[in-house]
Design a protein around this motif. Structure first.
Motif, PDB file in Angstrom:
ATOM      1  N   ASP A 122       8.121   7.558  -2.463  1.00 58.78           N
ATOM      2  CA  ASP A 122       8.092   6.185  -2.948  1.00 58.78           C
ATOM      3  C   ASP A 122       7.212   5.321  -2.048  1.00 58.78           C
ATOM      4  N   LYS A 123       6.517   4.355  -2.626  1.00 54.79           N
ATOM      5  CA  LYS A 123       5.746   3.403  -1.839  1.00 54.79           C
ATOM      6  C   LYS A 123       6.704   2.363  -1.266  1.00 54.79           C
ATOM      7  N   VAL A 124       6.719   2.217   0.066  1.00 54.20           N
ATOM      8  CA  VAL A 124       7.623   1.263   0.707  1.00 54.20           C
ATOM      9  C   VAL A 124       6.893   0.341   1.678  1.00 54.20           C
ATOM     10  N   PHE A 125       5.573   0.449   1.768  1.00 56.45           N
ATOM     11  CA  PHE A 125       4.810  -0.281   2.778  1.00 56.45           C
ATOM     12  C   PHE A 125       3.690  -1.063   2.113  1.00 56.45           C
ATOM     13  N   TYR A 126       3.541  -2.315   2.511  1.00 55.83           N
ATOM     14  CA  TYR A 126       2.501  -3.201   1.970  1.00 55.83           C
ATOM     15  C   TYR A 126       1.149  -2.811   2.562  1.00 55.83           C
ATOM     16  N   VAL A 127       0.218  -2.433   1.685  1.00 59.20           N
ATOM     17  CA  VAL A 127      -1.103  -2.003   2.136  1.00 59.20           C
ATOM     18  C   VAL A 127      -2.175  -2.967   1.655  1.00 59.20           C
TER      19      VAL A 127
END
Length: 242
Positions: A139-144
């Protein structure tokens, strides 16, 4: 131990929605053994230096930082680790994606840590368990990106590189793939002569990578792509992604 190597890379980003946008550029990555980092001649060290401050918590050595991530995910931190990353050059470093292949005693890759960095100085490690083809999901959990919310799921292809490097990251959301990034390259030994040649060909490599990404961000903003504000809460605690 693994002898250090260079990969002259071709990096490509493709954004499919809500605005179609694609760009590519050439770069340079190092493939190293985390317990036997390159020892360059004094005259080359300003161009390539590996520093634990540039990874994970930034408060300890590179290997100790990785070991803390593995321990936090409930994994034994012992074993050989190879890594694909960019070094600090003239006091500056930018690693959009650093990869660490963690091996068992028999040499089998046990897990991969994908450390993602954003242009705001943040970083987050994902612990992955790829299949035999090097494929993993998380899952994407980090602001990029300021143009992508923190939602969706990544598919990564992260086979340990050999003669050739082939890595890709695909973001999945609501039945479509809004973003795909890939890195391809060919391996060459990291001898002093080769490193000097790479420095001449890619001077100030991390500075150029960061500048290119910011230029592309401005281009997207000028095309009307809405900006997603950064979350006010930190990324969730690390969990292994199987």
């Amino acid at each position: 131990m693994t002898a250090p190597a260079l990969y002259r890379t071709r990096i490509r980003h493709v954004r499919r929605t809500p605005v179609r946008h694609a760009f590519g550029y050439r770069g340079l990555s190092w493939f190293v053994d985390l317990d036997d980092l390159p020892r360059l001649p004094v005259w080359l060290r300003p161009f390539a230096r590996f520093d634990g401050r540039d990874h994970f918590t930034g408060t300890t050595s590179l290997r100790a930082g990785l070991d803390a991530v593995l321990t936090g995910a409930g994994l034994d931190p012992t074993g050989r680790v190879t890594a694909l990353l960019a070094p600090r050059a003239f006091g500056y470093v930018f690693n959009p994606l650093s990869l660490y292949w963690c091996h068992d005693d028999d040499g089998t890759v046990r897990c991969v840590v994908a450390e993602v960095h954003n242009t705001y100085g943040g970083r987050h490690p994902y612990v992955l368990f790829p299949d035999a083809d090097g494929r993993a999901e998380t899952d994407k959990v980090f602001y990029v990106s300021p143009f992508n919310p923190v939602e969706g799921r990544y598919t990564l292809r992260v086979p340990e590189p050999g003669e050739r490097l082939a890595v890709s990251v695909t973001l999945h959301r609501a039945g479509h793939r809004p973003f795909v990034a890939s890195v391809h390259g060919r391996r060459t030994p990291a001898t002093a002569t080769r490193v000097a040649g790479a420095v001449l060909r890619f001077p100030l490599a991390p500075q150029l990578v960061a500048a290119r990404i910011r230029v592309q961000g401005v281009a997207l903003w000028l095309r009307g792509l809405p900006v997603v504000p950064r979350p006010t809460t930190p990324s969730p605690s690390l969990e292994a992604s199987r």
